[in-house]
Design a protein around this motif. Sequence first.
Motif, PDB file in Angstrom:
ATOM      1  N   LEU A 161       0.845  -1.199   0.000  1.00 39.00           N
ATOM      2  CA  LEU A 161       0.000   0.000   0.000  1.00 39.00           C
ATOM      3  C   LEU A 161       0.878   1.245   0.000  1.00 39.00           C
ATOM      4  CD1 LEU A 161      -2.684  -0.960   2.717  1.00 39.00           C
ATOM      5  CD2 LEU A 161      -2.915  -1.103   0.223  1.00 39.00           C
ATOM      6  N   GLU A 162       1.929   1.211   0.809  1.00 39.10           N
ATOM      7  CA  GLU A 162       2.859   2.336   0.879  1.00 39.10           C
ATOM      8  C   GLU A 162       3.570   2.538  -0.454  1.00 39.10           C
ATOM      9  OE1 GLU A 162       3.851   1.559   5.621  1.00 39.10           O
ATOM     10  OE2 GLU A 162       5.138   0.732   4.036  1.00 39.10           O
ATOM     11  N   THR A 199       1.185   4.050  -3.069  1.00 38.81           N
ATOM     12  CA  THR A 199       0.957   5.464  -2.765  1.00 38.81           C
ATOM     13  C   THR A 199       2.159   6.315  -3.155  1.00 38.81           C
ATOM     14  OG1 THR A 199      -0.437   4.812  -0.890  1.00 38.81           O
ATOM     15  CG2 THR A 199       0.314   7.088  -0.951  1.00 38.81           C
ATOM     16  N   GLY A 238       2.273   9.279  -5.835  1.00 39.68           N
ATOM     17  CA  GLY A 238       2.788  10.587  -5.435  1.00 39.68           C
ATOM     18  C   GLY A 238       3.873  11.075  -6.372  1.00 39.68           C
ATOM     19  N   LEU A 284       7.399   9.389   2.181  1.00 46.24           N
ATOM     20  CA  LEU A 284       6.723   8.174   1.727  1.00 46.24           C
ATOM     21  C   LEU A 284       7.729   7.167   1.186  1.00 46.24           C
ATOM     22  CD1 LEU A 284       3.504   9.456  -0.131  1.00 46.24           C
ATOM     23  CD2 LEU A 284       3.607   8.118   1.989  1.00 46.24           C
ATOM     24  N   TYR A 328      -3.812   5.316   3.308  1.00 45.00           N
ATOM     25  CA  TYR A 328      -3.089   5.387   2.037  1.00 45.00           C
ATOM     26  C   TYR A 328      -4.055   5.486   0.856  1.00 45.00           C
ATOM     27  CZ  TYR A 328       1.254   4.522   4.474  1.00 45.00           C
ATOM     28  OH  TYR A 328       2.348   4.634   5.305  1.00 45.00           O
ATOM     29  N   GLY A 329      -5.266   4.968   1.041  1.00 38.86           N
ATOM     30  CA  GLY A 329      -6.286   5.152   0.007  1.00 38.86           C
ATOM     31  C   GLY A 329      -6.640   6.619  -0.157  1.00 38.86           C
ATOM     32  N   CYS A 330      -6.792   7.327   0.953  1.00 39.11           N
ATOM     33  CA  CYS A 330      -7.079   8.770   0.895  1.00 39.11           C
ATOM     34  C   CYS A 330      -5.922   9.529   0.262  1.00 39.11           C
ATOM     35  CB  CYS A 330      -7.350   9.300   2.304  1.00 39.11           C
ATOM     36  SG  CYS A 330      -8.945   8.830   3.001  1.00 39.11           S
ATOM     37  N   PHE A 331      -4.682   9.177   0.658  1.00 40.38           N
ATOM     38  CA  PHE A 331      -3.520   9.827   0.049  1.00 40.38           C
ATOM     39  C   PHE A 331      -3.530   9.629  -1.470  1.00 40.38           C
ATOM     40  CE2 PHE A 331      -0.690   9.085   4.071  1.00 40.38           C
ATOM     41  CZ  PHE A 331      -1.465   9.991   4.772  1.00 40.38           C
ATOM     42  N   SER A 332      -3.784   8.401  -1.898  1.00 39.25           N
ATOM     43  CA  SER A 332      -3.758   8.079  -3.326  1.00 39.25           C
ATOM     44  C   SER A 332      -4.841   8.827  -4.086  1.00 39.25           C
ATOM     45  CB  SER A 332      -3.928   6.561  -3.523  1.00 39.25           C
ATOM     46  OG  SER A 332      -2.871   5.848  -2.925  1.00 39.25           O
TER      47      SER A 332
END
Length: 216
Positions: A10-11, A14, A18, A37, A201-205
Amino acid sequence: MSLLGLIKFLELITAILGSVFYKKYSHSFLRYFLFLLWFVVGVEFTMWALKHYNDIRFQNNFIYNVLTSILYIYFFLLYYKIINTARYKRLVFFFLIAFILSVTVNFLWIQGLMLTTPFHSYPFTIGAILLILTIGLFFVEILNTEKVLYFKRYLMFWISVGLFLYYTAIIPYIISLNFLPAFRSSSIWSFIIFTLNLMMYGCFSIGFIVSKKLSD
């Protein structure tokens, strides 16, 4: 592979997103968010490789104690730079100093900072509470600015939502480690941690994808 083992992917996803959309925020303090990240990704995969390919056994709490402290300090600095209301900025600066003091006191006199040190639950919890308050100040501010009109395309909104969901939900479980240490090795713990990371990480993506370029 366990659910906890999937978090590093996930990281990675993301961090890749990014990087793809880096030009949207490359001129802002958020550029260091991407560096962090990738740093997290590097740490996670290095530890995984050492454990699974070289059969090296070591206590990783030391690494996570340092890493989480760095992340908290960056987030406080990030909100200090982004928030414009003078009173809110002073509060965020106070939160930053309070967190640094809590980490220092904990490192020196309470839980220590050694290779065999336990997970630093006390400063982590303090940092989480202060960060939640900081994010609350950020939300209050954007509600009173024109940013509220396009909040869905504002990268900091998505980052803030992800951080808020993660740290709000994880506090009870971090506190429980001091009273129910066996809970950390349970399947319920793994599911909770994976789900929280998936949301964050879903929100970040989503933010990287849908946000518009930040203005200078």
